[in-house]
Scaffold this active site. Structure first.
Site, short mmCIF file in Angstrom:
data_model
loop_
_atom_site.label_atom_id
_atom_site.label_comp_id
_atom_site.label_asym_id
_atom_site.label_seq_id
_atom_site.Cartn_x
_atom_site.Cartn_y
_atom_site.Cartn_z
N CYS A 16 -12.31 1.81 3.29
CA CYS A 16 -12.40 3.00 2.76
C CYS A 16 -11.38 3.00 1.27
O CYS A 16 -11.41 4.46 0.62
CB CYS A 16 -11.57 4.29 3.77
N GLU A 39 -2.96 -0.56 5.51
CA GLU A 39 -2.77 -0.59 3.94
C GLU A 39 -1.58 -0.90 3.53
O GLU A 39 -1.11 -0.83 2.43
CB GLU A 39 -3.01 0.89 3.68
N ASN A 44 -6.58 0.78 -1.61
CA ASN A 44 -5.88 1.30 -2.72
C ASN A 44 -4.43 0.89 -2.64
O ASN A 44 -3.71 0.64 -3.46
CB ASN A 44 -6.00 2.84 -2.85
N ASP A 45 -3.89 1.12 -1.35
CA ASP A 45 -2.37 1.01 -1.06
C ASP A 45 -2.19 -0.59 -0.64
O ASP A 45 -1.22 -1.12 -0.92
CB ASP A 45 -2.11 1.94 0.08
N HIS A 99 -4.17 9.43 -7.40
CA HIS A 99 -5.16 10.46 -6.65
C HIS A 99 -5.64 11.20 -7.44
O HIS A 99 -6.81 11.86 -7.02
CB HIS A 99 -4.10 10.86 -5.53
N ARG A 144 -9.99 12.88 3.82
CA ARG A 144 -8.40 13.09 3.34
C ARG A 144 -8.18 14.78 3.36
O ARG A 144 -8.56 15.56 2.69
CB ARG A 144 -8.42 12.82 1.66
N ARG A 180 0.37 2.11 -8.09
CA ARG A 180 -1.10 2.17 -8.31
C ARG A 180 -1.21 3.64 -9.26
O ARG A 180 -2.27 3.76 -9.75
CB ARG A 180 -1.93 2.63 -6.97
N ARG A 236 -8.72 11.97 8.75
CA ARG A 236 -7.42 11.26 8.61
C ARG A 236 -6.31 12.16 8.61
O ARG A 236 -6.14 13.28 7.85
CB ARG A 236 -7.18 10.56 7.20
C1 PEP Z 1 -6.29 3.81 0.26
O1 PEP Z 1 -4.99 3.65 0.11
O2 PEP Z 1 -7.08 2.81 0.08
C2 PEP Z 1 -6.85 4.70 0.82
C3 PEP Z 1 -8.10 5.25 0.88
O3 PEP Z 1 -5.97 6.04 0.93
P1 PEP Z 1 -5.52 6.74 -0.31
O4 PEP Z 1 -6.29 6.58 -1.73
O5 PEP Z 1 -5.83 8.42 0.01
O6 PEP Z 1 -3.89 6.52 -0.18
MG MG Z 2 -3.94 4.93 1.14
#
Ligand code: PEP
Ligand code: MG
Length: 589
Positions: free
Chosen positions: A509, A438, A461-462, A197, A304, A472, A340
């Site tokens: 996303c 995710e 991402n997750d 993040h 977010r 990650r 979200r």
């Molecule tokens: C993701 O996991 O791809 C996502 C968009 O949420 P975050 O990156 O905030 O976990």
């Molecule tokens: Mg996520």
């Protein structure tokens, strides 16, 4: 230390752009010793901040103690009893408070000085028992200081006013969010990975950044001249005049490219065979709204909302929520916005919740935390619904693992809407409840989720993290974090197919949407809405406007047949090579 020799560091570029300037090294030492005067009227608040930090540190220690006892044994756990006793020691706590009051200075500086004084005294006793206690003492102080820093809501006080490149071991999202583009030219860290993040925050702030450089804090000293290339993931310490000239030129070219991409702002992302792909923006905090507009986003695909909880001493009130959401909605006019609900946990921790977990990404995160703390969840949902009075309300739930969490969320949301109606408040014109996909279990059950979800949004991402079991944020396994892994592509295809059966809208996303090559893959897999950091919109749009959807589908079909992520990379390289040279030629022409 490094003299005038030139050193190169290679890591991961996570936020594009070139920075050239003096380093500012944030060492843990700085956190401890930074000292500033406070006004008479601030003294009580400062003492309270110290007491809160002590309480948070104690809660964290109790939590660790319990976990160690459960997972290891009682004897190991007793180390933390010694730490807790230090936190109750009047020699430390009372002395620190007396000096904050007497000297009118900030808590972290005073605590660190008190620690050093007691530490020196113990050392002078020359006994191994005291040497060990001395070690504990410093450990405990650092823990309190960590909370003090989280409770200090303003920017890092010691950053120089002039532009600098911040060099740190690691940065959390809350710390990164405090930096401003006006003072910080670039960011580089020993730790970190591409979708942590902190990296996402740097991109949101348009600050060039490199992470995972391993040794930067060992070699670089504040004031050293650096070049940082946020695309290549390179940092050069003590560059030669030729290197500076070369990178100045590269920086000019980069700025020109950004300007030329901004020229696409008002053009739609339509493939050469006429398929429209919605270009949505991810929003980290309301301050970013100008870049959203500048880059021509069609709406917000992911807001977010965690910024509300990070780096503050208390929980946001319903009014705090309402003000922020109202501001974002007003700025977006009638463009769609997907909010979200909070995704705290993992690498994003609120300052008042010292949850210590051995495996936070698998722990009390996102919807799990919300269902565990319905007070937090309800306050946020109520404010969101109120802010959407008379307007379509799109809300999505992170970390859904299956239908149960979505159902529970819907029940709570409906109850909130009922109450608002009974109170005579104006309701949203329509409510759409979406699930983020995710977690692999949600991907496998996409079809089932679509029976009850109004839309899906894929958080790649997750999804990559959980599908491949690769943290990650962990630099050590960063090379295993592969968005192009055929298994990840299969999961995305499964989600798109599941959603297709019920005609449920599905978007992406995660950071995959920000990479033009991967955006082609996603469109080829059937995605028609991509949400990304605003600064990536131009480059993604440019590629999509130069390819047909039929070609993207053919590439995706071929990618699904590959055996390894490396094979997919090679495929993308060759299939998109021609397209890229055509784009490059147009740019030159
Ligand atoms: C993701 O996991 O791809 C996502 C968009 O949420 P975050 O990156 O905030 O976990
Ligand atoms: Mg996520």
């Amino acid at each position: 230390m490094a003299g005038r020799r030139t050193f190169f560091f290679e890591g991961l570029g996570v936020s594009d752009g070139i920075a050239i300037g003096p380093a500012y090294v944030i060492e843990s030492e700085d956190f401890r010793t930074e000292s500033w005067q406070i006004g008479e009227s601030e003294v009580d608040g400062e003492v309270q901040r110290f007491r809160d930090a002590v309480e948070l540190a104690a809660a964290e220690l109790r939590d660790i103690r319990q976990q160690v006892e459960e997972k290891i044994d009682r004897q190991q756990a007793s180390i933390f009893d010694a730490h807790l006793l230090i936190l109750e020691d009047p020699q430390i706590v009372d002395e620190t408070i007396a000096r904050i009051r007497g000297e009118r200075r900030n808590a972290e500086a005073v605590l660190w000085e008190v620690t050093q004084q007691i530490g020196e005294m113990m050392k002078s006793l020359g006994d191994s028992y005291f040497a060990e206690r001395n070690h504990d003492l410093y450990d405990v102080s650092r823990r309190v200081i960590k909370f003090l820093l989280r409770l200090y809501a303003q920017s890092h006080p010691s950053l120089p006013r002039e532009g600098c490149i911040v060099v740190a071991n690691d940065l959390g999202p809350a710390e990164t969010a405090q930096f401003s583009k006006d003072h910080v030219l670039g960011l580089c860290t020993n730790e970190g990975a591409a979708t942590s993040h902190a990296a996402i925050m740097a991109k949101a702030l348009s600050i060039p950044a490199c992470v995972g450089l391993e040794f930067v804090t060992h070699y670089i000293r504040s004031g050293d001249v650096l070049i940082l290339d946020g695309q290549e993931g390179k940092v050069i310490l003590n560059p030669t005049p030729d290197q500076i000239e070369y990178y100045n030129q590269k920086a000019d070219e980069w700025r020109e490219r950004v300007d030329s991409l901004r020229a696409l702002r008002d053009l739609p992302a339509v493939t050469t065979d006429g398929v429209h792909v919605a270009m949505m923006a991810n929003l980290e905090f309301p301050g970013e709204l100008d870049t959203v507009d500048l880059n021509g986003a069609e709406g917000i695909g992911l807001f977010r909302t965690e910024f509300m909880y990070l780096d503050r001493g208390s929980l946001p009130s319903e009014d705090d929520h309402l003000r922020s959401y109202g501001h974002v909605l007003a700025k977006l006019d009638d463009k769609p916005v997907i909010m979200r609900t909070i995704d705290i946990g993992g690498d994003k921790l609120p300052s008042d919740q010292p949850v210590h977990e051995f495996n936070p990404f698998m722990g009390m995160r996102a919807i799990r935390l919300c269902l565990h703390r319905p007070d937090l969840f309800r306050a946020q949902l109520r404010a969101m619904a109120t802010a959407h009075a008379g307007r379509e309300f799109n809300v999505m739930i992170p970390m859904v693992s299956g239908l149960t969490e979505l159902r529970e969320s819907r029940n709570i949301l409906e109850d909130i809407l009922d109450r608002l109606e009974r109170e005579g408040l104006n309701l949203p014109s329509k409510v759409n409840l979406g699930a983020m996909v995710e977690i692999p279990s949600a991907a496998l059950q996409a079809r089932t989720l679509c029976e009850e979800a109004d839309f899906l949004s894929i958080g790649t991402n997750d999804l990559v993290q959980y599908a491949l079991a690769v943290d990650r944020t962990n630099k050590a396994v960063a090379t295993l974090y592969k968005q192009t892994h055929p298994a990840v592509l299969q999961l995305i295809k499964m989600i798109v197919d599941g959603a297709g059966e019920t005609r449920t809208p599905v978007s992406v996303c995660g950071e995959m949407a920000s990479d033009p090559r991967l955006a082609v893959l996603l469109v080829g897999l059937g995605i028609r809405s991509l949400s990304m950091s605003p600064s990536s919109i131009g480059a993604v749009k440019q590629v999509l406007r130069n390819i047909s959807c039929a070609d993207a589908e053919a590439i995706a079909a071929e990618a699904l047949r590959q055996d390894t992520p490396e094979d997919v990379e090679v495929l993308l390289h060759f299939r998109l090579k021609e397209l890229q040279s055509k784009i490059d030629q147009e740019a030159v022409g």
